[in-house]
Design an enzyme around this catalytic site. Structure first.
Site, PDB file in Angstrom:
ATOM      1  CB  SER A 134      -0.969  -0.037   1.184  1.00  0.00           C
ATOM      2  OG  SER A 134      -1.977   0.924   1.044  1.00  0.00           O
ATOM      3  CG  ASP A 161      -6.594  -2.670  -3.577  1.00  0.00           C
ATOM      4  OD1 ASP A 161      -7.064  -1.577  -3.199  1.00  0.00           O
ATOM      5  OD2 ASP A 161      -5.438  -3.024  -3.330  1.00  0.00           O
ATOM      6  CG  HIS A 206      -5.704  -2.348   0.293  1.00  0.00           C
ATOM      7  ND1 HIS A 206      -4.848  -1.966  -0.707  1.00  0.00           N
ATOM      8  CD2 HIS A 206      -5.224  -1.783   1.428  1.00  0.00           C
ATOM      9  CE1 HIS A 206      -3.902  -1.201  -0.199  1.00  0.00           C
ATOM     10  NE2 HIS A 206      -4.101  -1.087   1.099  1.00  0.00           N
TER      11      HIS A 206
END
Length: 315
Positions: A156, A252, A282
């Site tokens: 991320s 995601d 995610h």
């Protein structure tokens, strides 16, 4: 394909808190809530050793957690950056993934507790992470690390920082990076118009509204949006970067920018392995590794890529 049943259970449990509403707490309160909610598993994978220490960074000491494998070094090094929108997160939530990679790849894993926004806006996190890689390179004997076999990675916002470190290392004279591992990386902006931001904006654990909020915390101003050291998809030249392993989840908002970056790297002549984990959401690699069985496959892919890249060294 449909959502994986394990991913569906996580979404069902999250409820309305992750159904498209921006965070209602400030960053400090969010961090404290995460700290109180996090439970470390009892059956952590053993490694040779785990040490918390600090190094002298651009604005003071930067905490790191160093995982050392069994055996005799020097070992390759994998410098890891946690997620959390540059705003929340700590070393703890990636404990399972860091131990798996350390043991499986026979690598020293250095997890970096970089400065967080909004108290420390861009470029604080990027500067700390690049400094961490330089510290690992310069501390080879202390860490039992071969400075010629260093890889970087993150999930991320951590994937963003890994990509940024690879750019900085290319542009600023090293250290040489053997591999960049980008897991669900943030590489563009929520308003860039990618389909995954439209298709998965609400109801899939990470919402567009949350990403919009993170982008009010980290940048100093709108001018930062053009800086490739904040958004690597803004870089005009991706040639000369280290090979990449890009992992993404089907459901995601960040899926498409990771895949677009992989294609841009390929066009620039960079060797890339791109893997989409169908049915997943995610956070599947580190944050949700305890709850998603597919995380084991993701960890195995990272281990294999590290073994291959570090056997050959930087290209």
């Amino acid at each position: 394909m449909p959502l994986h049943p394990e991913a569906q259970r996580i979404i069902d449990r999250a409820g309305v808190e992750d159904q498209g509403e921006a965070p209602q707490l400030d960053a400090a309160a969010m961090r404290e809530g995460f700290r109180q909610s996090w439970t470390m598993p009892d059956d952590l994978q053993p490694v040779g050793g785990v040490v918390d220490t600090v190094f002298s960074g651009p604005a003071g000491d930067v905490p790191v957690r160093v995982y050392t494998p069994e055996g005799e070094g020097p070992f390759p090094a994998f410098v890891w950056f946690h997620g959390g929108g540059w705003t929340i997160g700590s070393l703890d939530e990636n404990e399972v993934a860091c131990r798996a990679v350390c043991a499986g790849a026979g690598a020293v894993v250095v997890s970096v507790d970089y400065r967080l926004a909004p108290e420390n806006p861009y470029p604080a996190a990027a500067d700390d992470c690049y400094a961490a890689v330089r510290w690992v390179h310069d501390s080879g004997e202390r860490l039992s690390v071969d400075p010629g076999r260093i890889a970087v990675g993150g999930e991320s916002a951590g994937g963003n920082l890994a990509a940024v470190v690879a750019l900085k290392a290319r542009d600023l004279g090293g250290p040489a990076i053997a591999l960049q591992v980008l897991v669900s990386p943030v590489l563009g902006h929520p308003d860039d118009g990618r389909a995954s931001y439209r298709d998965f904006a609400d109801g899939f654990f990470l919402s567009k509204a949350s990403m919009d909020w993170f982008f009010t915390q980290y940048p100093r101003d709108a001018g930062d949006m053009d800086d490739p050291y904040l958004l690597p998809l803004r870089a005009g030249d991706l040639s000369g970067l280290p090979r990449a392993l890009v992992l993404g989840a089907e459901y995601d908002v960040l899926r498409d920018e990771g895949e677009d970056y992989a294609q841009e790297l390929r066009r620039a002549g960079v060797e890339v392995e791109l893997v989409r984990f169908d049915g997943l959401i995610h956070g599947f690699f580190g944050l949700l590794a305890i709850e998603l069985s597919a995380a084991r496959d993701a960890h195995a892919r990272v281990i294999a890529a590290l073994r291959s890249a570090c056997a050959e060294g930087p290209r």
